[in-house]
Design an enzyme around this catalytic site. Sequence first.
Site, PDB file in Angstrom:
ATOM      1  N   GLN A 293      11.971  49.574  45.505  1.00  0.00           N
ATOM      2  CA  GLN A 293      10.717  49.913  44.822  1.00  0.00           C
ATOM      3  C   GLN A 293      10.897  51.199  44.020  1.00  0.00           C
ATOM      4  OE1 GLN A 293      11.024  49.069  48.011  1.00  0.00           O
ATOM      5  NE2 GLN A 293       9.091  48.515  48.942  1.00  0.00           N
ATOM      6  N   GLU A 294      10.121  51.321  42.990  1.00  0.00           N
ATOM      7  CA  GLU A 294      10.273  52.445  42.064  1.00  0.00           C
ATOM      8  C   GLU A 294      10.269  53.789  42.785  1.00  0.00           C
ATOM      9  OE1 GLU A 294       8.564  53.947  37.761  1.00  0.00           O
ATOM     10  OE2 GLU A 294       7.560  52.303  38.811  1.00  0.00           O
TER      11      GLU A 294
END
Length: 162
Positions: A58-59
């Site tokens: 995830q970012e």
Amino acid sequence: MGLMHKVIIVGLDNAGKTTILYQFLMNEVVHTSPTIGSNVEEIVVKNTHFLMWDIGGQESLRSSWNTYYSNTEFIILVVDSTDRERLSITKEELYRMLAHEDLRKAAVLIFANKQDMKGCMSAADISKYLTLSSIKDHPWHIQSCCALTGEGYVEICPARKC
């Protein structure tokens, strides 16, 4: 026990990293939820020990990838072959990794995952988009695969007794 080789499995969220890790480990599909932090497993292929780190994509987690780089010999980059929109982010992350001091000796294996999906990009398309041919100082290989069926691991996967 012999030498342990460190492998990191990276890629954007939902690319199939954890599924690939467990395919290597158990030759079966494990239904996974998003990885927060990392999963780590030891895998033995022909008496060679690999410590495989599957790192959340995830970012918000990508900025911490570099904390795993030390002593890494192999990078497995998992690409969702249907996710055209985010291929540019994958490319950015790949070149950021390759420029990192701790990864200067690492070899790269790219899995073009989800090849069973309609409308997916081929490994050749992905290779072209990621300009893999420009990578001169790291050995690299791109492999089409489908994490759910295990297709594409035949040459590589210990569970399939290569």
